[in-house]
Design an enzyme around this catalytic site. Sequence first.
Site, mmCIF file in Angstrom:
data_model
loop_
_atom_site.group_PDB
_atom_site.id
_atom_site.type_symbol
_atom_site.label_atom_id
_atom_site.label_comp_id
_atom_site.label_asym_id
_atom_site.label_seq_id
_atom_site.Cartn_x
_atom_site.Cartn_y
_atom_site.Cartn_z
ATOM 1 N N ASP A 68 0.839 -1.202 0.000
ATOM 2 C CA ASP A 68 0.000 0.000 0.000
ATOM 3 C C ASP A 68 0.874 1.252 0.000
ATOM 4 O O ASP A 68 2.083 1.182 0.292
ATOM 5 C CB ASP A 68 -0.948 0.016 1.222
ATOM 6 C CG ASP A 68 -0.254 -0.324 2.529
ATOM 7 O OD1 ASP A 68 1.002 -0.235 2.596
ATOM 8 O OD2 ASP A 68 -0.952 -0.663 3.481
ATOM 9 N N ASN A 128 -6.958 -2.463 14.394
ATOM 10 C CA ASN A 128 -8.368 -2.756 14.116
ATOM 11 C C ASN A 128 -8.520 -4.011 13.242
ATOM 12 O O ASN A 128 -9.606 -4.288 12.742
ATOM 13 C CB ASN A 128 -9.049 -1.553 13.441
ATOM 14 C CG ASN A 128 -8.378 -1.170 12.127
ATOM 15 O OD1 ASN A 128 -7.444 -1.828 11.686
ATOM 16 N ND2 ASN A 128 -8.863 -0.110 11.503
ATOM 17 N N HIS A 130 -6.892 -4.560 10.386
ATOM 18 C CA HIS A 130 -6.666 -4.377 8.944
ATOM 19 C C HIS A 130 -5.393 -5.086 8.496
ATOM 20 O O HIS A 130 -4.468 -5.291 9.290
ATOM 21 C CB HIS A 130 -6.674 -2.885 8.544
ATOM 22 C CG HIS A 130 -5.479 -2.080 8.905
ATOM 23 N ND1 HIS A 130 -5.503 -0.712 9.013
ATOM 24 C CD2 HIS A 130 -4.187 -2.429 9.181
ATOM 25 C CE1 HIS A 130 -4.296 -0.269 9.322
ATOM 26 N NE2 HIS A 130 -3.487 -1.284 9.425
ATOM 27 N N GLU A 135 -9.489 -1.767 5.540
ATOM 28 C CA GLU A 135 -10.070 -1.469 6.845
ATOM 29 C C GLU A 135 -11.291 -2.363 7.102
ATOM 30 O O GLU A 135 -11.820 -2.976 6.169
ATOM 31 C CB GLU A 135 -10.487 0.012 6.885
ATOM 32 C CG GLU A 135 -9.348 0.994 6.622
ATOM 33 C CD GLU A 135 -8.359 1.126 7.797
ATOM 34 O OE1 GLU A 135 -8.231 0.197 8.614
ATOM 35 O OE2 GLU A 135 -7.688 2.176 7.878
HETATM 36 P P1 PGA Z 1 2.713 -1.146 12.446
HETATM 37 O O1 PGA Z 1 1.481 -1.167 11.465
HETATM 38 O O2 PGA Z 1 3.690 -2.133 11.910
HETATM 39 O O3 PGA Z 1 3.230 0.260 12.378
HETATM 40 O O4 PGA Z 1 2.195 -1.535 13.788
HETATM 41 C C1 PGA Z 1 0.947 -2.380 11.041
HETATM 42 C C2 PGA Z 1 -0.259 -2.147 10.183
HETATM 43 O O5 PGA Z 1 -0.968 -1.151 10.400
HETATM 44 O O6 PGA Z 1 -0.504 -2.943 9.278
#
Ligand code: PGA
Length: 227
Positions: A68, A128, A130, A135
Amino acid sequence: MEGNILEIKTLKNYYELSSTVADIVEYQIQEEPLSRLVLPTGSTPLGLYEELVNRDLDWSSVMTYNLDVYIMNPNHPQSYQTFMKENLFNRINIYPSNCNFPDRNVQVYEERLKGTPIDLCILGIGSNGHIAFNEPGTSFDSRTQVVDLSEQTIQDNSRFFDSIDDVPTQAITMGLGTIMESKKIVLMANGQHKLNILNIAMNGDVTEEIPASILQTHKNVEVYYSD
Ligand code: PGA
């Protein structure tokens, strides 16, 4: 939808998490020099990338596809293009032309991915549930698309920006259907704040409200956690 409960392999610490997943990437590249990898950003893979940089690996035939990107100037210090260059691509012998990022022309990214089946996809998980920027509520069949980020994700990612108002509100993400076409998937999670959502996603109902739960229906997934 029915899924298989996924075992969460708990490792001793963040270093073990990073080096275990680096072993998987190293094995993949050694077995198949022309490997196609899907790569994540965020804080979780930082140790993985450091570990990979320090290994004697030949990246000259590897193709990468990022999960992404924010919709923002790719040269911005917090863009995911900059993140990948600083943490990995500028430090290994990969060809810049082999490093692919989603762009607004989502069809082109989908075509590129379809033409080259992904050997190994590395994922993180958001608080959450995702994966990439898919999302809660995203269709399990989704393909690469432009998305609005949830309030939770904007809040979580504000730590990388001077102010929450600077966090982009939109992104382009590989879809859940696109990710699920990878031959092998490795999910990494670090920190106790991820444990609850990880348990729900790997052991609970397979539901679009918890995007990562779709992984329970994939045949080749490994899940690694450190606190
Ligand atoms: P993070 O994010 O590695 O910064 O915890 C993971 C994600 O949001 O997929």
